[in-house]
Design an enzyme around this catalytic site. Structure first.
Site, mmCIF file in Angstrom:
data_model
loop_
_atom_site.group_PDB
_atom_site.id
_atom_site.type_symbol
_atom_site.label_atom_id
_atom_site.label_comp_id
_atom_site.label_asym_id
_atom_site.label_seq_id
_atom_site.Cartn_x
_atom_site.Cartn_y
_atom_site.Cartn_z
ATOM 1 N N ASP A 1 0.832 -1.357 0.095
ATOM 2 C CA ASP A 1 -0.057 0.224 -0.065
ATOM 3 C C ASP A 1 0.821 1.129 0.220
ATOM 4 O O ASP A 1 2.082 1.415 0.602
ATOM 5 C CB ASP A 1 -0.881 -0.134 1.251
ATOM 6 N N ASP B 1 -6.780 -1.387 -4.722
ATOM 7 C CA ASP B 1 -8.005 -1.052 -3.915
ATOM 8 C C ASP B 1 -8.805 0.214 -4.651
ATOM 9 O O ASP B 1 -10.031 0.226 -4.567
ATOM 10 C CB ASP B 1 -7.349 -0.588 -2.585
#
EC number: 3.4.23.36
Length: 205
Positions: free
Chosen positions: A144, A178
């Protein structure tokens, strides 16, 4: 452009973009490092063992279950996409499902392969195709990096339970995969009549 070509182009572009950004971050930043692009947008490298937005899920066993679940979900998404390609649906629906599929595949690649492709990112920049990988197959960590702390401060005292607490909006760190899933879901919501037609509309087609 045919709907099939649109789906293939969307999927290839999204997966490549996701993986290029993740590999770049892995090979240029140590865990916890990053840069401030704007005050409200930062690149902040972090990894998680579980679900999107940094949530954790049941250790190694939970990680394996989550990866296998994603593989099953991806199969279902492919079936859904193929069904939609056979119908005269709006292109936005095809793009939406393709983005959701791409996002799921992007995070699956991390989960399955990154543990055996990279060494650890703790206190140093990771090496791709390392001789000393940090994990095993199916137990990789999801990368991330996107952080949008648009507002930080203490919440008003009158808010129940959390009044007076320090709060960051938006506090979650996420990745391109995402984002693709979120955009896909948003498009499905906007074009819900096309994506989820009533039975009689399907019969007419």
């Amino acid at each position: 452009m045919s709907k099939k070509k649109l789906a293939i182009l969307t999927i290839i572009t999204a997966i490549l973009l996701d993986q290029v950004i993740k590999v770049y971050v892995k090979t240029h930043y140590a865990l916890g490092d990053g840069i401030e692009v704007f005050s409200w947008f930062q690149i902040h490298f972090t990894e998680n063992n579980g679900m999107a937005m940094g949530f954790e899920f049941g250790g190694k066993a939970g990680k394996l279950f989550l990866t296998l679940f994603r593989l099953v979900a991806v199969s279902a998404i492919i079936y859904w996409l193929v069904g939609m390609l056979k119908r005269n649906v709006h292109n936005a629906v095809i793009v939406a499902i393709s983005l959701i599929f791409s996002g799921a595949v992007g995070n699956i690649i991390d989960s399955i392969f990154y543990g055996v492709l990279f060494d650890a990112s703790n206190h140093s920049v990771a090496t791709l195709f390392s001789d000393t990988p940090y994990g095993t197959l199916f137990h990789g960590k999801v990368v991330d990096m996107f952080y949008f702390p648009m507002w930080q401060g203490n919440l008003p005292e009158w808010i129940p339970f959390i009044g007076g607490d320090f709060f960051t909006f938006f506090q979650y760190i996420f990745n391109p995969a995402d984002a693709f899933i979120s955009i896909g879901v948003a498009l499905l919501f906007i074009y819900s009549k096309q994506a989820f037609p009533k039975e009689e509309e399907v019969l007419k087609e």
